[in-house]
Scaffold this motif. Structure first.
Motif, PDB file in Angstrom:
ATOM      1  N   GLU A   7     -52.633  39.161   0.322  1.00 55.51           N
ATOM      2  CA  GLU A   7     -52.809  40.610   0.285  1.00 55.51           C
ATOM      3  C   GLU A   7     -53.860  41.102   1.272  1.00 55.51           C
ATOM      4  N   ASP A   8     -54.538  40.179   1.969  1.00 53.62           N
ATOM      5  CA  ASP A   8     -55.533  40.558   2.973  1.00 53.62           C
ATOM      6  C   ASP A   8     -54.996  40.461   4.393  1.00 53.62           C
ATOM      7  N   TYR A   9     -53.680  40.501   4.543  1.00 54.00           N
ATOM      8  CA  TYR A   9     -53.068  40.515   5.872  1.00 54.00           C
ATOM      9  C   TYR A   9     -52.410  41.869   6.139  1.00 54.00           C
ATOM     10  N   GLY A  10     -52.529  42.305   7.385  1.00 51.12           N
ATOM     11  CA  GLY A  10     -51.719  43.403   7.884  1.00 51.12           C
ATOM     12  C   GLY A  10     -50.711  42.852   8.871  1.00 51.12           C
ATOM     13  N   ILE A  11     -49.748  43.667   9.255  1.00 50.01           N
ATOM     14  CA  ILE A  11     -48.762  43.226  10.239  1.00 50.01           C
ATOM     15  C   ILE A  11     -48.658  44.230  11.378  1.00 50.01           C
ATOM     16  N   ILE A  12     -48.381  43.694  12.549  1.00 44.53           N
ATOM     17  CA  ILE A  12     -48.000  44.502  13.701  1.00 44.53           C
ATOM     18  C   ILE A  12     -46.700  43.897  14.248  1.00 44.53           C
ATOM     19  N   GLY A  13     -45.998  44.631  15.100  1.00 44.81           N
ATOM     20  CA  GLY A  13     -44.755  44.083  15.629  1.00 44.81           C
ATOM     21  C   GLY A  13     -44.113  44.983  16.657  1.00 44.81           C
ATOM     22  N   ASN A  14     -42.998  44.492  17.201  1.00 42.11           N
ATOM     23  CA  ASN A  14     -42.291  45.208  18.262  1.00 42.11           C
ATOM     24  C   ASN A  14     -40.788  45.296  17.992  1.00 42.11           C
ATOM     25  N   GLN A  15     -40.370  45.095  16.723  1.00 44.70           N
ATOM     26  CA  GLN A  15     -38.963  45.110  16.321  1.00 44.70           C
ATOM     27  C   GLN A  15     -38.192  43.925  16.892  1.00 44.70           C
ATOM     28  N   GLU A  16     -38.920  42.935  17.331  1.00 46.94           N
ATOM     29  CA  GLU A  16     -38.353  41.655  17.748  1.00 46.94           C
ATOM     30  C   GLU A  16     -39.114  40.504  17.096  1.00 46.94           C
ATOM     31  N   THR A  17     -40.410  40.709  16.897  1.00 47.91           N
ATOM     32  CA  THR A  17     -41.240  39.737  16.200  1.00 47.91           C
ATOM     33  C   THR A  17     -42.383  40.456  15.511  1.00 47.91           C
ATOM     34  N   VAL A  18     -43.126  39.715  14.688  1.00 47.62           N
ATOM     35  CA  VAL A  18     -44.208  40.278  13.873  1.00 47.62           C
ATOM     36  C   VAL A  18     -45.374  39.308  13.899  1.00 47.62           C
ATOM     37  N   ALA A  19     -46.593  39.843  13.940  1.00 49.19           N
ATOM     38  CA  ALA A  19     -47.799  39.029  13.819  1.00 49.19           C
ATOM     39  C   ALA A  19     -48.556  39.439  12.564  1.00 49.19           C
ATOM     40  N   LEU A  20     -49.139  38.455  11.867  1.00 53.22           N
ATOM     41  CA  LEU A  20     -49.978  38.710  10.702  1.00 53.22           C
ATOM     42  C   LEU A  20     -51.433  38.661  11.131  1.00 53.22           C
ATOM     43  N   PRO A 559     -53.765  46.361  -0.134  1.00 48.80           N
ATOM     44  CA  PRO A 559     -54.466  47.592   0.246  1.00 48.80           C
ATOM     45  C   PRO A 559     -53.767  48.367   1.359  1.00 48.80           C
ATOM     46  N   LEU A 560     -52.968  47.669   2.169  1.00 47.44           N
ATOM     47  CA  LEU A 560     -52.222  48.332   3.236  1.00 47.44           C
ATOM     48  C   LEU A 560     -50.840  48.784   2.793  1.00 47.44           C
ATOM     49  N   GLY A 561     -50.486  48.524   1.532  1.00 46.13           N
ATOM     50  CA  GLY A 561     -49.175  48.928   1.035  1.00 46.13           C
ATOM     51  C   GLY A 561     -48.090  47.905   1.261  1.00 46.13           C
ATOM     52  N   LEU A 562     -48.435  46.661   1.584  1.00 45.02           N
ATOM     53  CA  LEU A 562     -47.443  45.621   1.841  1.00 45.02           C
ATOM     54  C   LEU A 562     -47.122  44.871   0.556  1.00 45.02           C
ATOM     55  N   LEU A 563     -45.844  44.542   0.377  1.00 49.96           N
ATOM     56  CA  LEU A 563     -45.376  43.841  -0.810  1.00 49.96           C
ATOM     57  C   LEU A 563     -44.902  42.447  -0.446  1.00 49.96           C
ATOM     58  N   SER A 564     -45.296  41.486  -1.254  1.00 45.01           N
ATOM     59  CA  SER A 564     -44.794  40.128  -1.105  1.00 45.01           C
ATOM     60  C   SER A 564     -43.497  39.989  -1.872  1.00 45.01           C
ATOM     61  N   GLU A 565     -42.961  38.777  -1.885  1.00 40.65           N
ATOM     62  CA  GLU A 565     -41.763  38.498  -2.657  1.00 40.65           C
ATOM     63  C   GLU A 565     -42.078  38.463  -4.148  1.00 40.65           C
ATOM     64  N   GLU A 566     -43.186  37.803  -4.510  1.00 42.36           N
ATOM     65  CA  GLU A 566     -43.520  37.584  -5.913  1.00 42.36           C
ATOM     66  C   GLU A 566     -45.002  37.850  -6.154  1.00 42.36           C
ATOM     67  N   VAL A 567     -45.355  37.898  -7.441  1.00 39.91           N
ATOM     68  CA  VAL A 567     -46.741  38.083  -7.856  1.00 39.91           C
ATOM     69  C   VAL A 567     -47.032  37.108  -8.986  1.00 39.91           C
ATOM     70  N   ASP A 568     -48.178  36.471  -8.947  1.00 42.61           N
ATOM     71  CA  ASP A 568     -48.609  35.607 -10.040  1.00 42.61           C
ATOM     72  C   ASP A 568     -48.953  36.486 -11.242  1.00 42.61           C
ATOM     73  N   PRO A 569     -48.215  36.374 -12.357  1.00 42.35           N
ATOM     74  CA  PRO A 569     -48.450  37.280 -13.493  1.00 42.35           C
ATOM     75  C   PRO A 569     -49.836  37.140 -14.108  1.00 42.35           C
ATOM     76  N   GLU A 570     -50.447  35.965 -13.977  1.00 41.69           N
ATOM     77  CA  GLU A 570     -51.738  35.739 -14.599  1.00 41.69           C
ATOM     78  C   GLU A 570     -52.887  36.206 -13.721  1.00 41.69           C
ATOM     79  N   GLU A 571     -52.829  35.902 -12.423  1.00 38.60           N
ATOM     80  CA  GLU A 571     -53.940  36.225 -11.528  1.00 38.60           C
ATOM     81  C   GLU A 571     -53.693  37.468 -10.688  1.00 38.60           C
ATOM     82  N   GLY A 572     -52.447  37.951 -10.645  1.00 40.22           N
ATOM     83  CA  GLY A 572     -52.140  39.143  -9.859  1.00 40.22           C
ATOM     84  C   GLY A 572     -52.090  38.908  -8.367  1.00 40.22           C
ATOM     85  N   LEU A 573     -52.090  37.658  -7.930  1.00 36.90           N
ATOM     86  CA  LEU A 573     -52.072  37.346  -6.507  1.00 36.90           C
ATOM     87  C   LEU A 573     -50.654  37.389  -5.959  1.00 36.90           C
ATOM     88  N   GLN A 574     -50.535  37.797  -4.706  1.00 41.80           N
ATOM     89  CA  GLN A 574     -49.234  37.806  -4.062  1.00 41.80           C
ATOM     90  C   GLN A 574     -48.788  36.373  -3.774  1.00 41.80           C
TER      91      GLN A 574
END
Length: 640
Positions: A7-20, A559-574
């Protein structure tokens, strides 16, 4: 170094690839030139040997990330005892790359000191071919060049860099008002021109603001209200994951991020899944992005004509190429020790009959928004739909791509019904030739069989597979959403209640299914399922329950509004690959369902097809006002 929370990563990209880009200023993941190319930075999968590109203060610091208002331009702000500095990261977008001399395969990093004095450390340590190649680094006139494995990258820098055999770096002190540029080019070198770089940045900001959804003052926005900001960010994420040439959506820009920390549930998601189609069309079109929806429509038509229906794969590369064979990269330790690290995806060879329904449904949805099916396209579609009359009874791997023996999944049968149902609707609306009597008979047979074998009186719910007495599956929530049964059907309502009772865990999180799936370890809650539940409740008129779950589920965004695939129900981590297109599509469609309430658009019962009424649903919203959508730090966003 330790691993950065997802959850502490943002992404940038060019519609061909993405960097974290981490909140610590490190680019820990990037594949060039394309999203499914081998990585050039992979520290997220091995913090010792994966390679990264870091810019951060030498002293202790606090940091936060935010996007430039309504864009995919990312700012990482650092605060130290002596001052404040910002690293602005972005990539050129296709229209600008065509119009200027800067290729798309370029990463810009602007370093600026806003207050006081900040000493920054630059560490450039690329590792080609998923860190299997240790490249050489040599100085150039304006920076350094790194070479290896038939690849070459140039880092142009307005700060002098020190060079070692396999990396480059420096420390530099920025005074208030100072600005420096680091420009990374894959296969090309950039001449240092600060004024030109500023123009590119301004153009990139303008591009995103011109593209992003805005809404009028008339109250006609499909997602007006408290979720507007969240939905807009999800759309911006999706745009980064849509290939600019083919229109294919990449499921996620990462690979092998674990669903179970330390476990083996690590998959490569850098490909296009056919089943995303129907979810994609509605989300994009309702937000006014009709061009992207049409591109996806054309992609779906292309899938229909790839050959015999039985040869269609559930997954393709974003350029339409086959997905590589799945293999493990044993030299990488995996995120937080989660091995094996896998590249490629064996699910491409699975038999998944649900994808035919999702493919035809995606095409049909686009026609409801004004697209037209040509007669040549219909020939291929007709063959595919007719194939359902033979294939629907076959066991398959299902939507969850089980790595056990094929089974008779209820959801797969429902989607075979959808393929026939939407085919019949298209015939009714266009007059195309088709074996309608055969399709109608098969559609009826599938429905009768699902109602007989797919609903358990013991569980008082639809279940995962034929013959299950008590094993729930969140895909049953889609039964009303695809029009298989009306939302007020007692079996639909009891299934929703069973899901709330048994699959819903704390904080709006929903598990995918019950029972053994043939893999060791446990996975987290699946965010897409939360939004399916929201949509099913909203369509049922249970709006208060839907809103409560939606509010809880969206709090699991970064914090940037990004969603992962899953969330740990106990710790809330992505958990899992991030950002996940399916999760963001689910959020958008959940918000649309809440806005529509019980009147959410879905096909009528098969006995009452009214083509003219269907046509009335078509719309292409164009909005004009420009509210503020800045993605803020966690403390700010939680108060909204």
């Amino acid at each position: 170094m330790s691993y950065t929370p997802l959850e502490d990563y943002g992404i940038i990209g060019n519609q061909e690839t993405v960097a974290l880009v981490g909140r610590d200023g490190a680019i820990d993941w990037c594949c060039l030139p394309s999203i499914d190319s081998p990585s050039v930075f992979a520290a997220i999968l091995d913090d010792q040997r994966g390679g990264r590109f870091t810019v951060q203060p030498t002293a202790s610091f606090e940091s936060l990330q935010e996007y430039v208002d309504r864009t995919n331009v990312l700012k990482t702000r650092f605060r130290t005892a002596s001052g404040r500095a910002t690293v602005t990261d972005f990539m050129p977008v296709p229209p600008l790359a065509r119009d200027c001399q800067t290729p798309m395969e370029t990463v810009f990093r602007r370093l600026t000191c806003e207050r006081g004095q900040v000493e920054l450390r630059v560490d450039f340590a690329p590792r080609f071919e998923y860190a299997r190649t240790m490249p050489t680094v040599e100085p150039t006139k304006d920076g350094v060049v790194t070479q290896g494995a038939n690849e070459q990258m140039f880092l142009s820098s307005s700060i002098p860099l020190s060079v070692s055999t396999h990396s480059a770096g420096t420390t530099t002190t920025l005074e208030e008002g100072d600005t420096h540029w680091l420009v990374l080019g894959y296969g090309h070198e950039s001449t240092l021109e600060s004024d030109y770089y500023r123009e590119i940045l301004d153009d990139v900001v303008d591009y995103w603001r011109d593209w992003v959804h805005t809404c009028p003052d008339t109250g006609a926005c499909p997602v007006g209200g408290p979720w507007h900001r969240t939905v807009v960010r999800s759309a911006l994420v999706l745009k980064l994951l849509i290939n600019h040439e083919t229109g294919a959506i990449c499921a996620a820009p990462t690979m092998s991020l674990p669903e179970d920390i330390g476990g083996v549930r690590n998959w490569d998601y850098r490909y296009n899944w056919i089943r995303d189609s129907a979810f994609t069309v509605r989300a994009l079109t309702e937000l006014g992005h009709s061009a992207e929806a049409r591109d996806y429509f054309n992609l779906c038509l292309d899938h229909c004509s790839r050959g015999p229906p039985s040869d269609i794969n559930p997954i393709y590369g974003v350029h339409g190429n086959p997905v590589p064979d799945e293999r493990t990269l044993d030299h990488l330790s995996g995120y937080r020790g989660s091995a094996p690290v896998r590249v490629g995806n064996a699910a491409t060879d699975q038999h998944q009959v649900d994808v035919y329904g999702e493919l035809i449904h995606g095409i049909y949805e686009t026609t409801r928004y004004g697209a037209t099916i040509e007669e040549d396209d219909w020939t291929a579609m007709c063959d595919l739909i007719d194939y359902m009359c033979e294939a629907w009874e076959e066991p398959d791997a299902g939507i969850w791509e089980m790595r056990t023996d094929c089974q008779q999944f209820v959801y797969s049968k429902v989607m075979c019904w959808v393929a026939l149902d939407r085919g019949l609707r298209i015939v009714a609306e266009t007059g195309f030739d088709a074996p309608t009597e055969r399709w109608e008979a098969c559609r009826r047979e599938i429905k009768e069989t699902v109602l007989e074998k797919g609903y358990s009186e013991m569980a008082d719910s639809f279940v995962s597979t034929f013959g299950d007495d008590d094993r729930l599956d969140a895909t049953s929530l889609l039964i009303p959403l695809v029009g298989f049964l009306p939302a007020d059907d007692s079996r639909v309502q009891s299934t929703i209640d069973a899901t709330l009772d048994r699959l819903l865990v704390d904080d709006g999180l929903v598990m995918r299914y019950e029972g053994d799936d043939g893999l060791p370890g446990e996975e987290g809650a699946f965010l897409l399922c939360s939004f399916w539940l929201v949509s099913a409740l909203a369509q049922s008129g249970r709006v208060d329950e839907a809103e409560a779950i939606f509010e809880d589920a969206r709090q699991h965004a970064s914090p940037l509004g990004l969603l992962s695939e899953e969330v740990d129900p106990e710790e809330g981590l992505q958990l899992g690959n991030v950002p996940q297109a399916f999760s963001h599509l689910g959020l958008i469609n959940g918000a649309l369902a809440l806005s529509d309430g019980p009147d959410i658009g879905h096909p009528p019962d098969e006995a009452d097809v009214n083509p003219s009424a269907e046509t009335d649903v078509a719309k292409n919203l164009q909005c004009s006002a420009t509210p503020d959508y800045t993605t803020q730090s966690r403390s700010e966003s939680e108060n909204q």
